[in-house]
Design a protein around this motif. Structure first.
Motif, PDB file in Angstrom:
ATOM      1  N   LEU A 108       0.850  -1.190   0.000  1.00  0.00           N
ATOM      2  CA  LEU A 108       0.000   0.000   0.000  1.00  0.00           C
ATOM      3  C   LEU A 108       0.890   1.246   0.000  1.00  0.00           C
ATOM      4  CD1 LEU A 108      -2.653  -1.171   2.619  1.00  0.00           C
ATOM      5  CD2 LEU A 108      -2.964  -1.001   0.141  1.00  0.00           C
ATOM      6  N   PRO A 109       0.498   2.306  -0.712  1.00  0.00           N
ATOM      7  CA  PRO A 109       1.380   3.472  -0.868  1.00  0.00           C
ATOM      8  C   PRO A 109       1.265   4.518   0.231  1.00  0.00           C
ATOM      9  CG  PRO A 109      -0.549   3.734  -2.258  1.00  0.00           C
ATOM     10  CD  PRO A 109      -0.687   2.389  -1.595  1.00  0.00           C
ATOM     11  N   GLY A 110       0.451   4.281   1.260  1.00  0.00           N
ATOM     12  CA  GLY A 110       0.286   5.265   2.320  1.00  0.00           C
ATOM     13  C   GLY A 110       1.569   5.524   3.092  1.00  0.00           C
ATOM     14  N   MET A 111       1.609   6.659   3.788  1.00  0.00           N
ATOM     15  CA  MET A 111       2.845   7.097   4.446  1.00  0.00           C
ATOM     16  C   MET A 111       3.301   6.140   5.541  1.00  0.00           C
ATOM     17  SD  MET A 111       1.671  10.208   6.984  1.00  0.00           S
ATOM     18  CE  MET A 111       0.455  10.969   5.904  1.00  0.00           C
ATOM     19  N   VAL A 112       2.398   5.418   6.203  1.00  0.00           N
ATOM     20  CA  VAL A 112       2.814   4.551   7.309  1.00  0.00           C
ATOM     21  C   VAL A 112       3.358   3.211   6.828  1.00  0.00           C
ATOM     22  CG1 VAL A 112       1.041   5.606   8.766  1.00  0.00           C
ATOM     23  CG2 VAL A 112       0.578   3.398   7.694  1.00  0.00           C
ATOM     24  N   PHE A 113       3.108   2.852   5.571  1.00  0.00           N
ATOM     25  CA  PHE A 113       3.404   1.494   5.123  1.00  0.00           C
ATOM     26  C   PHE A 113       4.824   1.301   4.602  1.00  0.00           C
ATOM     27  CE2 PHE A 113      -1.187   2.089   4.670  1.00  0.00           C
ATOM     28  CZ  PHE A 113      -1.646   1.040   5.445  1.00  0.00           C
ATOM     29  N   GLY A 114       5.584   2.363   4.472  1.00  0.00           N
ATOM     30  CA  GLY A 114       6.940   2.218   3.954  1.00  0.00           C
ATOM     31  C   GLY A 114       8.014   2.533   4.973  1.00  0.00           C
ATOM     32  N   ILE A 115       7.654   2.515   6.262  1.00  0.00           N
ATOM     33  CA  ILE A 115       8.594   2.894   7.316  1.00  0.00           C
ATOM     34  C   ILE A 115       9.069   1.654   8.061  1.00  0.00           C
ATOM     35  CG2 ILE A 115       8.894   4.301   9.395  1.00  0.00           C
ATOM     36  CD1 ILE A 115       6.585   6.029   8.454  1.00  0.00           C
ATOM     37  N   GLY A 116      10.316   1.678   8.508  1.00  0.00           N
ATOM     38  CA  GLY A 116      10.817   0.646   9.403  1.00  0.00           C
ATOM     39  C   GLY A 116      10.934  -0.729   8.769  1.00  0.00           C
ATOM     40  N   ARG A 117      10.883  -1.739   9.632  1.00  0.00           N
ATOM     41  CA  ARG A 117      11.018  -3.136   9.209  1.00  0.00           C
ATOM     42  C   ARG A 117       9.942  -3.959   9.918  1.00  0.00           C
ATOM     43  NH1 ARG A 117      14.458  -2.314  13.423  1.00  0.00           N
ATOM     44  NH2 ARG A 117      14.537  -3.931  15.033  1.00  0.00           N
ATOM     45  N   SER A 118       9.909  -5.244   9.590  1.00  0.00           N
ATOM     46  CA  SER A 118       8.916  -6.164  10.182  1.00  0.00           C
ATOM     47  C   SER A 118       7.509  -5.599  10.005  1.00  0.00           C
ATOM     48  CB  SER A 118       9.218  -6.415  11.669  1.00  0.00           C
ATOM     49  OG  SER A 118      10.498  -6.959  11.844  1.00  0.00           O
ATOM     50  N   ARG A 119       7.254  -5.099   8.818  1.00  0.00           N
ATOM     51  CA  ARG A 119       5.951  -4.489   8.540  1.00  0.00           C
ATOM     52  C   ARG A 119       4.910  -5.572   8.273  1.00  0.00           C
ATOM     53  NH1 ARG A 119       9.593  -0.993   5.466  1.00  0.00           N
ATOM     54  NH2 ARG A 119       9.233  -2.316   3.645  1.00  0.00           N
ATOM     55  N   ALA A 120       3.734  -5.420   8.877  1.00  0.00           N
ATOM     56  CA  ALA A 120       2.682  -6.420   8.672  1.00  0.00           C
ATOM     57  C   ALA A 120       1.329  -5.830   9.029  1.00  0.00           C
ATOM     58  CB  ALA A 120       2.942  -7.671   9.513  1.00  0.00           C
TER      59      ALA A 120
END
Length: 375
Positions: free
Chosen positions: A130-142
């Motif tokens: 997803l291209p939203g601002m919160v989805f491309g930050i950090g690691r271990s994203r889920a």
């Protein structure tokens, strides 16, 4: 997803009793699909049980045997510290297992809730695209506990987490979100809700102040609106007074982002939950906005016409489009759906407040230390 109303919103699966056998069967189904996820409670339960089985149980048994046989000084009183340790271990196991079972039941309830309302459920999606601002930050994203609908347009409700930092300085960030698919790409616009801020904006990104646009009426009391420079008139076209009123009435506690052909609503509490009031709030917000999104589909970026002028002829002269028998009449040329490069993303800014606070705190701490050393 059909726009939820009081008549169609069925919250019963969130709270009604469940069959434990059905819960176990659904957990087995998730494992078979490879979408089962272990939450913190489940991990703690496994660790505590393993440690208890390997270390605590043999030690406690040995001590009890020794005390009962009289070979431990202090008699039975010597058993008290070990008994307390054993009780704490058992209590930890019970609480951890309860958390693990509660998580399984939650997933089962949300799946039934999704089915009852014409939607689908996914327990976990790693690194959602997803291209939203919160989805491309950090690691271990889920994303977890994702509930999706497709009618009259795609909408996704979920909880998202990511980790920043490393080691002892690592931090896990949690967001609830709603993602709604739009008909056409739109300029990157952010509405920073003032009602959920504490010390400044709670958003994970900062934007240059030059991109701040003031709108008419009471809108500025509820949101700070950011749009790319040069797109102020486009933002005014999209945020007409009736749409602004709907955002104020239904989404004043939600941060909003429009990026590409997506509309995101963000909250720092869980969006996918067993709380019927939260679902009623989010369904109401989305339903109120859906009826106005059709007029956004008519927006076109006039810059795309400038970026794509008429083809030049072999003689090097611009070909007159109106001379072609299949061309549109003059004044009726319309750019294709899309956004010019300069409108696709907001320019990021820098937050000075946390740095200033940290510096002031450091200076005060050093001063206190100096004063203390003088006495």
């Amino acid at each position: 997803m059909t726009p939820p109303t009081q008549a169609t919103f069925d919250a019963r699966p969130l709270t009604e009793p469940v069959d434990p056998r059905a819960v176990r069967a659904f957990a087995a189904e998730l494992r078979a699909r490879g979408t089962a996820t272990m939450n913190a409670g489940a991990i703690i339960a496994v660790v505590v049980i393993a440690l208890s089985a390997v270390i605590m149980v043999p030690v406690l048994v040995s001590v009890m045997v020794a005390v009962l046989s009289g070979s431990v000084s202090g008699g039975r009183g010597g058993l008290i510290p070990f008994a307390l340790i054993g009780v704490a271990a058992v209590l930890g196991i019970v609480l951890s297992l309860a958390g693990w079972r509660r998580a399984r039941t939650t997933r089962y309830r949300l799946n039934r809730f999704a089915q009852a309302n014409g939607m689908t459920y996914e327990a976990r999606i790693a690194d959602p695209p997803l291209p939203g601002m919160v989805f491309g930050i950090g690691r271990s994203r889920a994303s977890t506990d994702v509930v999706r609908g497709t009618t009259p347009r795609f909408a996704e409700f979920g909880n998202f987490q990511y980790t920043t930092g490393s080691g002892k300085n690592s931090t896990t960030h949690n967001w609830g979100y709603v993602a709604v698919k739009l008909d056409v790409p739109l300029p990157n616009i952010v509405l920073d809700a003032k009602g959920n801020n504490s010390f400044g904006s709670n958003l994970p990104a900062a934007f240059r102040k030059a991109q701040r646009l003031s709108l008419e009426g009471d809108f500025d009391r509820y949101f700070d609106l950011y749009c790319p420079e040069g797109y102020e008139s486009d933002a005014l076209y999209l945020f007409t007074p009736d749409i602004m009123a709907r955002f104020i009435d239904n989404a004043a506690e939600l941060d909003v982002e429009i990026v590409d052909d997506w509309l995101f609503l963000y909250t720092q509490r869980k969006a996918s939950t067993l709380d019927p009031a939260t679902w009623a709030w989010l369904f109401g917000a989305v339903g109120a906005l859906l009826v106005k999104l059709d007029q956004w589909a008519r927006w076109r970026d006039e810059r795309l016409l400038v970026a794509n002028p008429p083809l030049a002829s072999s003689a090097g002269q611009a070909r007159d489009a109106t001379a072609l028998p299949f061309a549109a009449p003059a004044g009726m040329l319309t750019p294709p759906p899309g956004v010019a490069h300069e409108g696709r993303r907001l320019s990021r800014g820098f937050r000075w407040v946390p740095i200033v606070v940290a510096v002031v705190f450091g200076v005060v701490w050093i001063a206190l230390q100096a004063i203390g050393s003088m006495h």
